[in-house]
Design a protein around this motif. Sequence first.
Motif, PDB file in Angstrom:
ATOM      1  N   ALA A  43     -15.211  -8.853  -1.290  1.00 37.81           N
ATOM      2  CA  ALA A  43     -16.071  -9.684  -0.447  1.00 37.81           C
ATOM      3  C   ALA A  43     -15.357 -10.018   0.859  1.00 37.81           C
ATOM      4  O   ALA A  43     -15.907 -10.726   1.700  1.00 37.81           O
TER       5      ALA A  43
ATOM      6  N   GLY B 243     -19.914  -5.896  -3.828  1.00 38.88           N
ATOM      7  CA  GLY B 243     -19.392  -7.239  -4.001  1.00 38.88           C
ATOM      8  C   GLY B 243     -18.708  -7.417  -5.340  1.00 38.88           C
ATOM      9  O   GLY B 243     -18.900  -6.625  -6.270  1.00 38.88           O
TER      10      GLY B 243
ATOM     11  N   GLN C 191     -13.601  -5.153   4.587  1.00 41.42           N
ATOM     12  CA  GLN C 191     -14.825  -4.353   4.692  1.00 41.42           C
ATOM     13  C   GLN C 191     -14.887  -3.625   6.034  1.00 41.42           C
ATOM     14  O   GLN C 191     -15.239  -2.447   6.087  1.00 41.42           O
TER      15      GLN C 191
ATOM     16  N   ARG D  16     -14.477  -9.759   4.333  1.00 43.53           N
ATOM     17  CA  ARG D  16     -15.144  -9.121   5.478  1.00 43.53           C
ATOM     18  C   ARG D  16     -14.181  -8.336   6.368  1.00 43.53           C
ATOM     19  O   ARG D  16     -14.530  -7.305   6.915  1.00 43.53           O
TER      20      ARG D  16
ATOM     21  N   SER E 272     -13.096 -14.777  -7.053  1.00 44.27           N
ATOM     22  CA  SER E 272     -14.526 -15.017  -6.824  1.00 44.27           C
ATOM     23  C   SER E 272     -15.158 -15.947  -7.863  1.00 44.27           C
ATOM     24  O   SER E 272     -16.299 -16.368  -7.689  1.00 44.27           O
TER      25      SER E 272
END
Length: 124
Positions: free
Chosen positions: A102, A119, A107, A104, A16
Amino acid sequence: MTKPLLVIDAANVVGSVPDGWWRDRAGATTRLRDSLVELAATGLPQTGSPVDVILVVEGKARTVTSSDTVQVHVAPHSGDDAIVELVADESGSGRPIYVVTADRGLQRRVGIYAVEILGPHTVR
């Protein structure tokens, strides 16, 4: 009372920040692990108390080992699969579970369990 569990997608968190991590993935992951020591002791704003930290590693970061306060879990295959499995195993424990990623797709996969998604900035 059982400590809340914080499961961290190491590859996603390390990736990140464009700080050259790709030149030394194991080194970047080791630095992340070491930066989590205080977090394990103090907890998150959401918990207000210490947390158990599991840092899930994969690929070139497989050589990173656990510290006294941060458990490193080496994913046998996919890091995402390992995180889903850890969350599924812990989901009936009754303790709060936080997943840091992060990603998706990840998630969505862990979203079927009672987890809170955070995050990467939460632990960076």
